[in-house]
Design a protein around this motif. Structure first.
Motif, PDB file in Angstrom:
ATOM      1  N   GLU C  85      23.766 -52.525 -32.174  1.00 24.59           N
ATOM      2  CA  GLU C  85      23.870 -51.814 -30.900  1.00 24.59           C
ATOM      3  C   GLU C  85      23.585 -50.313 -31.077  1.00 24.59           C
ATOM      4  O   GLU C  85      22.923 -49.695 -30.223  1.00 24.59           O
ATOM      5  CB  GLU C  85      25.229 -52.054 -30.222  1.00 24.59           C
ATOM      6  CG  GLU C  85      26.454 -52.077 -31.108  1.00 24.59           C
ATOM      7  CD  GLU C  85      26.767 -53.459 -31.698  1.00 24.59           C
ATOM      8  OE1 GLU C  85      25.949 -53.959 -32.491  1.00 24.59           O
ATOM      9  OE2 GLU C  85      27.850 -54.002 -31.379  1.00 24.59           O
ATOM     10  N   LYS C  89      20.276 -47.871 -29.573  1.00 24.58           N
ATOM     11  CA  LYS C  89      20.334 -46.533 -28.958  1.00 24.58           C
ATOM     12  C   LYS C  89      19.405 -45.546 -29.681  1.00 24.58           C
ATOM     13  O   LYS C  89      18.709 -44.752 -29.037  1.00 24.58           O
ATOM     14  CB  LYS C  89      21.765 -46.004 -28.964  1.00 24.58           C
ATOM     15  CG  LYS C  89      21.905 -44.623 -28.308  1.00 24.58           C
ATOM     16  CD  LYS C  89      23.352 -44.178 -28.242  1.00 24.58           C
ATOM     17  CE  LYS C  89      23.522 -42.932 -27.364  1.00 24.58           C
ATOM     18  NZ  LYS C  89      22.710 -41.794 -27.789  1.00 24.58           N
ATOM     19  N   SER C 127      21.856 -54.564 -26.954  1.00 24.05           N
ATOM     20  CA  SER C 127      20.994 -53.728 -26.121  1.00 24.05           C
ATOM     21  C   SER C 127      21.632 -52.377 -25.841  1.00 24.05           C
ATOM     22  O   SER C 127      22.860 -52.245 -25.854  1.00 24.05           O
ATOM     23  CB  SER C 127      20.736 -54.407 -24.761  1.00 24.05           C
ATOM     24  OG  SER C 127      20.088 -55.621 -24.898  1.00 24.05           O
ATOM     25  N   TYR C 128      20.779 -51.414 -25.549  1.00 20.04           N
ATOM     26  CA  TYR C 128      21.210 -50.116 -25.038  1.00 20.04           C
ATOM     27  C   TYR C 128      20.264 -49.728 -23.907  1.00 20.04           C
ATOM     28  O   TYR C 128      19.044 -49.862 -24.038  1.00 20.04           O
ATOM     29  CB  TYR C 128      21.182 -49.045 -26.126  1.00 20.04           C
ATOM     30  CG  TYR C 128      21.523 -47.681 -25.599  1.00 20.04           C
ATOM     31  CD1 TYR C 128      22.812 -47.368 -25.205  1.00 20.04           C
ATOM     32  CD2 TYR C 128      20.536 -46.709 -25.458  1.00 20.04           C
ATOM     33  CE1 TYR C 128      23.125 -46.118 -24.689  1.00 20.04           C
ATOM     34  CE2 TYR C 128      20.839 -45.448 -24.956  1.00 20.04           C
ATOM     35  CZ  TYR C 128      22.135 -45.159 -24.575  1.00 20.04           C
ATOM     36  OH  TYR C 128      22.444 -43.925 -24.063  1.00 20.04           O
ATOM     37  N   GLU C 129      20.851 -49.261 -22.829  1.00 16.58           N
ATOM     38  CA  GLU C 129      20.087 -48.930 -21.623  1.00 16.58           C
ATOM     39  C   GLU C 129      20.407 -47.503 -21.216  1.00 16.58           C
ATOM     40  O   GLU C 129      21.580 -47.126 -21.181  1.00 16.58           O
ATOM     41  CB  GLU C 129      20.528 -49.898 -20.517  1.00 16.58           C
ATOM     42  CG  GLU C 129      19.826 -49.705 -19.205  1.00 16.58           C
ATOM     43  CD  GLU C 129      20.240 -50.764 -18.183  1.00 16.58           C
ATOM     44  OE1 GLU C 129      21.000 -51.698 -18.539  1.00 16.58           O
ATOM     45  OE2 GLU C 129      19.813 -50.655 -17.034  1.00 16.58           O
TER      46      GLU C 129
END
Lengths: 132, 132, 132, 132, 132, 132
Positions: C85, C89, C127-129
């Motif tokens: 994770e 990022k 995921s990173y958003e």
């Protein structure tokens, strides 16, 4: 000919020796998706190739000896390039030993072949196929 | 027996001749996921089937001659139905030529077979397998 | 809202600190399939989200700084657990910098968000958003 | 050797008899992704292995006899463990009958083999391969 | 926003009531690939979303209550259509209960959302998304 | 929030105008895997998002107008770059029209959103998301 395949995975570090490997000569790593396929010409008395529970368990046991390790430090692989294709053979041979030792059940003595495929990414994989 | 597979893709237009093809007789297109598999009974001196970098590079080169084109206009395919299975053979044969020409490295002369699979969708794919 | 995603992969070694990681505290490795998604509310003058060629090229450039490396030795990550994770990022932020620097083309200034998903195996991904 | 594969799926209930099956002795179910592969050494006059439309249609017809059913109630399977590997053979044999009956077209008489793979999950699948 | 997803699967039998379900009104079954996604705006002290080992273990525990069963006989679902989308909510809610009960670790109290996707085949899947 | 997704595919030819497209300015083609996602906050009276049979049928109907065609010749797209992201919107909008026209059933009037993802290869896909 019948076959049954079970999938698991392993996450290892290693490095390669030889110009052909380019940047992979540096210490890096891989997730290998590992597909172990068991073959036989006829099904056993339970109408299966092999007990899928035992196949899954024994594959996991074979992978446990490699998982979360730096293969450069594994005495079994001293001076050896642990390429994807080579590791496919290592896993297939270790599974074959377990079949011979009866760990996949009595019915598994009817198995005639094992294949192991290691997917190193979505764009590359390698296999080794052998008789039993 | 060992094998190594690399995947790439190609996006082409074409049409088919023959009632069997139904609406695919119209000009349409396809993305083909292309899996090229190289086989040999023993690994080479580097403990590999073939240099994965060269295999990837040569597959890309073979696909470049087809990519972003209307195959109906390719003089190599005049009057030929460029079916998925036929294109698998074209790509396998062109890879075989490159192996013979030494473009996959000296170690690649130990290769004994090539297979090519073209996935035309998530529900259909075709393969061609040949000796070297 | 529109989005475009391109996929590549990276192969790294690393280790984790903290009991929660169990055997992953040992030096091991991973192949990460990396999906980079670019978002915007309206398409640009060419009717696209972003130039897919530039998106692919810049993702590859960002990954090149990580690929075939032991992340434990990367000065950017000293004392940091390079979890899946966290790396999502890192990659998203580096892509955002490249968007801002114009490397994804002038049209890319209309992008409003980036997501990055790293698949560490067939059974786990992160995921990173973020906004742009 | 050429091959063409088409994929469909079927959703069934069943139970197994025998200790080896553990909790799968209870009534449960499965989605099987079904891959039917047709093989032949040379392509037909249309440059294909088999009409992909007919192959898809006949596979669907074979699966329709199993789909949305409890296989424990199917008179064809009385007293039989409908294992994944066994069902692969059932489907392959039924497709072979349809090839022989001409339902896959006249060109299909050049087919020399059929394989059927049933994926019972993302981590297990079974195959049966036969000649024609 | 960060997320982590783990995948497992479950094999169940069930039937539906209502004309809309057509042949699925008969007793049949499904393999559901189950993707459980955990979300939070910032990573925890270990630089992760949630302990992937605990997430995997708790998802498996939630699925064990459904696995290898006929859902028509489950008292929790009496008179209820156990559709894919409904089951996604059941699993998400049960995971949320386990988060609240501390079974995913102390760090998991920072989670702000859970999504669950159930793939019933390669061509259909359903999701449920909720806050924590 | 609940969602249901169905997958189908379409095979088209087209070309692009604009330097950004490089070799894709030539007439080429694509297989698009098309994932249509329907969303709503609560399930309908049958405990579903939408009738999966109707969703599959209507997606197929929308795709039939594009399938096996050269999009450069489609009067709906004159002078338009039929990029993957643009086509995702076309398909989403046409599905929305069918929802409004009642073709997905009376229960579908509770739908609040549609997303469409087109996979143009294993390494690139695009999406469009809209409200209803």
């Amino acid at each position: 000919m019948f076959s049954l395949t079970v999938r698991d995975h392993v996450m290892i570090a290693h490095s390669f020796r030889g110009e052909v490997f380019g940047p992979a000569q540096r210490l890096h790593g891989a997730t290998f998706l590992v597909d172990a396929t068991f073959r036989r010409p006829e099904l056993d008395a339970d109408n299966i190739v092999v007990d899928i529970g035992l196949a899954t368990q024994e594959l996991k046991a074979v992978l446990a000896a490699l998982n979360y390790r730096n293969l450069d430090d594994d005495p079994d692989f001293t001076g050896i390039n642990t390429s994807t294709e080579f590791l496919a053979k290592v896993i297939a041979d270790r599974l074959a030993d377990r079949v011979a030792a009866g760990r996949l059940g009595a019915g598994a003595h009817g198995l005639t072949g094992i294949s192991v495929t290691l997917h190193e990414s979505h764009v590359a994989w390698a296999s080794y196929e052998r008789s039993l």
